[in-house]
Design a protein around this motif. Structure first.
Motif, PDB file in Angstrom:
ATOM      1  N   TYR A  47       0.986  -1.068   0.120  1.00  0.00           N
ATOM      2  CA  TYR A  47       0.046   0.093   0.013  1.00  0.00           C
ATOM      3  C   TYR A  47       0.956   1.232  -0.056  1.00  0.00           C
ATOM      4  O   TYR A  47       1.610   1.243   0.835  1.00  0.00           O
ATOM      5  N   VAL A  48       0.663   2.227  -0.607  1.00  0.00           N
ATOM      6  CA  VAL A  48       1.320   3.313  -1.310  1.00  0.00           C
ATOM      7  C   VAL A  48       0.701   4.558  -0.857  1.00  0.00           C
ATOM      8  O   VAL A  48      -0.453   4.855  -1.441  1.00  0.00           O
ATOM      9  N   TRP A  49       1.134   5.429  -0.006  1.00  0.00           N
ATOM     10  CA  TRP A  49       0.650   6.685   0.181  1.00  0.00           C
ATOM     11  C   TRP A  49       1.574   7.692  -0.359  1.00  0.00           C
ATOM     12  O   TRP A  49       2.909   8.091   0.097  1.00  0.00           O
ATOM     13  N   ASN A  50       1.353   8.180  -1.367  1.00  0.00           N
ATOM     14  CA  ASN A  50       2.297   9.286  -1.848  1.00  0.00           C
ATOM     15  C   ASN A  50       1.548  10.520  -2.702  1.00  0.00           C
ATOM     16  O   ASN A  50       1.556  10.942  -3.739  1.00  0.00           O
ATOM     17  N   PRO A  51       1.130  11.600  -1.753  1.00  0.00           N
ATOM     18  CA  PRO A  51       0.239  12.565  -2.030  1.00  0.00           C
ATOM     19  C   PRO A  51       0.615  13.652  -2.785  1.00  0.00           C
ATOM     20  O   PRO A  51       0.185  14.246  -3.853  1.00  0.00           O
ATOM     21  N   SER A  52       2.070  13.881  -2.654  1.00  0.00           N
ATOM     22  CA  SER A  52       2.650  14.770  -3.550  1.00  0.00           C
ATOM     23  C   SER A  52       3.422  14.392  -4.774  1.00  0.00           C
ATOM     24  O   SER A  52       3.979  15.151  -5.525  1.00  0.00           O
ATOM     25  N   GLN A  53       3.252  12.988  -5.044  1.00  0.00           N
ATOM     26  CA  GLN A  53       3.842  12.184  -6.097  1.00  0.00           C
ATOM     27  C   GLN A  53       5.457  12.227  -6.097  1.00  0.00           C
ATOM     28  O   GLN A  53       5.788  12.874  -7.223  1.00  0.00           O
ATOM     29  N   LEU A  54       5.983  12.005  -5.227  1.00  0.00           N
ATOM     30  CA  LEU A  54       7.588  12.009  -5.078  1.00  0.00           C
ATOM     31  C   LEU A  54       7.953  11.012  -6.261  1.00  0.00           C
ATOM     32  O   LEU A  54       7.618   9.966  -6.555  1.00  0.00           O
ATOM     33  N   GLY A  55       8.945  11.452  -7.198  1.00  0.00           N
ATOM     34  CA  GLY A  55       9.670  10.555  -7.870  1.00  0.00           C
ATOM     35  C   GLY A  55       8.855  10.614  -9.184  1.00  0.00           C
ATOM     36  O   GLY A  55       8.886   9.684 -10.183  1.00  0.00           O
ATOM     37  N   GLY A  56       7.825  11.247  -9.423  1.00  0.00           N
ATOM     38  CA  GLY A  56       6.854  11.398 -10.780  1.00  0.00           C
ATOM     39  C   GLY A  56       5.837  10.132 -10.671  1.00  0.00           C
ATOM     40  O   GLY A  56       5.528   9.638 -11.691  1.00  0.00           O
ATOM     41  N   ASP A  57       5.485   9.890  -9.381  1.00  0.00           N
ATOM     42  CA  ASP A  57       4.416   8.620  -9.455  1.00  0.00           C
ATOM     43  C   ASP A  57       3.026   9.193  -9.764  1.00  0.00           C
ATOM     44  O   ASP A  57       2.603  10.001  -9.338  1.00  0.00           O
ATOM     45  N   HIS A  58       2.761   8.595 -11.024  1.00  0.00           N
ATOM     46  CA  HIS A  58       1.322   9.235 -11.343  1.00  0.00           C
ATOM     47  C   HIS A  58       0.311   8.297 -11.237  1.00  0.00           C
ATOM     48  O   HIS A  58      -0.782   8.197 -12.134  1.00  0.00           O
ATOM     49  N   GLN A  59       0.473   7.405 -10.356  1.00  0.00           N
ATOM     50  CA  GLN A  59      -0.741   6.456 -10.177  1.00  0.00           C
ATOM     51  C   GLN A  59      -1.688   6.924  -9.689  1.00  0.00           C
ATOM     52  O   GLN A  59      -2.965   6.557  -9.897  1.00  0.00           O
ATOM     53  N   THR A  60      -1.605   7.993  -9.011  1.00  0.00           N
ATOM     54  CA  THR A  60      -2.669   8.698  -8.304  1.00  0.00           C
ATOM     55  C   THR A  60      -2.878  10.207  -8.445  1.00  0.00           C
ATOM     56  O   THR A  60      -2.766  11.190  -7.696  1.00  0.00           O
ATOM     57  N   SER A  61      -2.826  10.361  -9.992  1.00  0.00           N
ATOM     58  CA  SER A  61      -2.812  11.659 -10.341  1.00  0.00           C
ATOM     59  C   SER A  61      -3.965  12.582 -10.227  1.00  0.00           C
ATOM     60  O   SER A  61      -5.002  11.770 -10.022  1.00  0.00           O
ATOM     61  N   GLY A  62      -4.086  13.683 -10.611  1.00  0.00           N
ATOM     62  CA  GLY A  62      -5.255  14.500 -10.396  1.00  0.00           C
ATOM     63  C   GLY A  62      -5.716  14.563  -9.172  1.00  0.00           C
ATOM     64  O   GLY A  62      -5.113  14.852  -8.161  1.00  0.00           O
ATOM     65  N   GLU A  63      -7.157  14.664  -9.025  1.00  0.00           N
ATOM     66  CA  GLU A  63      -7.788  14.684  -7.824  1.00  0.00           C
ATOM     67  C   GLU A  63      -7.321  13.680  -6.801  1.00  0.00           C
ATOM     68  O   GLU A  63      -7.746  13.671  -5.450  1.00  0.00           O
TER      69      GLU A  63
END
Length: 381
Positions: A47-63
């Motif tokens: 389980y990943v919590w990455n609200p600011s998309q560190l490292g260019g993580d775009h799995q949870t992009s946008g809203e």
């Protein structure tokens, strides 16, 4: 289980049928199918919590950027040993299932073979020849760490675990781009290893359009990575220190060009020397810092602590695992525990500063970001 039944199981698994899987006892996720077959089931549920998309993580992009998401994969590996010098390996990979609430699973590949190669060993000459699809762990893991999807050949002077080894690799990546690497490792003393690695890889650009700043289509379709790294690993009695420095000698990386989305042209990453340089230093206790693959193989009760500092530019490395973050510098703390043979878990917390050289316009550029990852890791043989 009789040998004929074991062989039937192997054939069923290779054909992808569920009947073969159902033959396994519930507590036996691995098996020695015959004297020549070996089977391994490994994977991760995290389980990943990455609200600011560190490292260019775009799995949870946008809203959905402030939400966490599940990330999981499963791999089935089969090895056939014809004799002591001839081995064939195939690995069936589920792909990465990333699921967010109200957002569909991003895995579009489904199950596929990311490894399928033949390995021949010349024991007298201490040479290893590999032909087919595989991956490679090069240097100290920063410059390149990809376990599959490289199709071609490899010649090794010695085994990768020998005190001295030289690997020469040539092939094509999944996107069709050419890849060449030379990797040299040497144990100066028993606990001290040094590495020297060179990679030449012109990565294909995967977008639908490519324009310059004036809106004109570009002729080139590559991003050049001409990388050289030096690394070292020193094992003490209760801890290990390892690190690596990587430099990209080509400035032909994306800068001031991009793909059009409507009337907007995205800006690619910096060509500056800082964006083409990467390094890290890691200190860890226990036998390994590889929580997903190495830790499940340790003795039950094994505890591992890892503290890493990294400074990785946007165009400095070729391929790395999820413990590194592109275009960021800062610390990552990781703790892992082996519960039983083949089963482990770990949790990591990272706080890093976005270096502002990535290829996406990010309002968090230059700011500090946090990520928390919790995983259950298994490797049953």
């Amino acid at each position: 289980m009789k040998k004929s039944a074991k062989l039937s199981l192997a054939l069923a698994l290779m054909m992808g049928t569920t009947a073969g899987v159902q033959m396994l006892a519930p507590n036996n996720a691995s098996a020695e199918i015959s004297d020549k077959f070996r089977m391994e089931l490994n994977g991760v549920t995290g389980y990943v919590w990455n609200p600011s998309q560190l490292g260019g993580d775009h799995q949870t992009s946008g809203e959905d950027g402030t939400r966490g998401y599940w990330n999981t994969y499963t791999r089935l590996q089969l090895n056939y040993y014809q004799d002591k010098s001839t081995m064939f390996q195939a690995r069936l990979h589920s792909g990465y299932d990333s699921i967010v609430k109200n957002v569909a699973n991003s895995n579009s590949s489904g199950a596929y073979f990311d490894q399928a190669f033949l390995q021949l060993k010349d024991q007298k000459a201490k040479m290893v020849y590999i032909l087919g699809k595989k991956g490679a762990y090069l240097g100290q893991g920063l410059i390149h760490n990809s376990t599959g999807n490289l199709t071609g050949g490899q010649i090794s002077f010695g085994n990768w675990y020998d005190p001295t080894c030289l690997q020469l690799i040539y092939g094509n990546k999944k996107d069709g781009s050419d890849f060449f690497a030379a990797n040299f490792t040497h144990n100066v003393t028993k606990p001290w290893q040094v590495s020297l690695t060179y990679i030449d890889h012109d990565k294909k650009w995967t977008g639908n359009y490519k324009y310059d700043q004036n809106g004109k289509k570009m002729n080139t379709n590559y991003q050049e990575l001409h990388l050289l790294s030096v690394g070292s690993k020193v094992k003490a009695k209760t801890f290990t220190v390892q690190g690596e420095y990587v430099k990209n000698f080509s400035d032909k990386v994306r800068n001031g060009v991009g793909h059009k989305v409507g009337s907007h042209t995205n800006t690619w990453s910096s060509t500056g020397s800082d964006a083409r340089r990467a390094w890290y230093v890691e200190v860890f206790t226990g036998p390994t810092s590889d929580m997903t693959s190495g830790l499940p193989l340790q003795k039950p009760g094994t505890n591992v602590w890892s503290l890493k500092y990294q400074d990785v530019g946007a165009n400095a490395v070729d391929s790395h695992n999820t413990t590194f973050f592109d275009d960021a510098k800062g610390f990552r703390l990781n703790y892992g525990h082996t519960f039983k043979k083949g089963l482990a878990a770990d949790i990591s917390v990272a706080r890093m500063k976005d270096k502002g050289g990535s290829d996406y316009k990010d309002n968090h550029n230059g700011k500090w970001k946090n990520i928390v990852v919790a995983e259950v890791n298994y490797k049953f043989r």
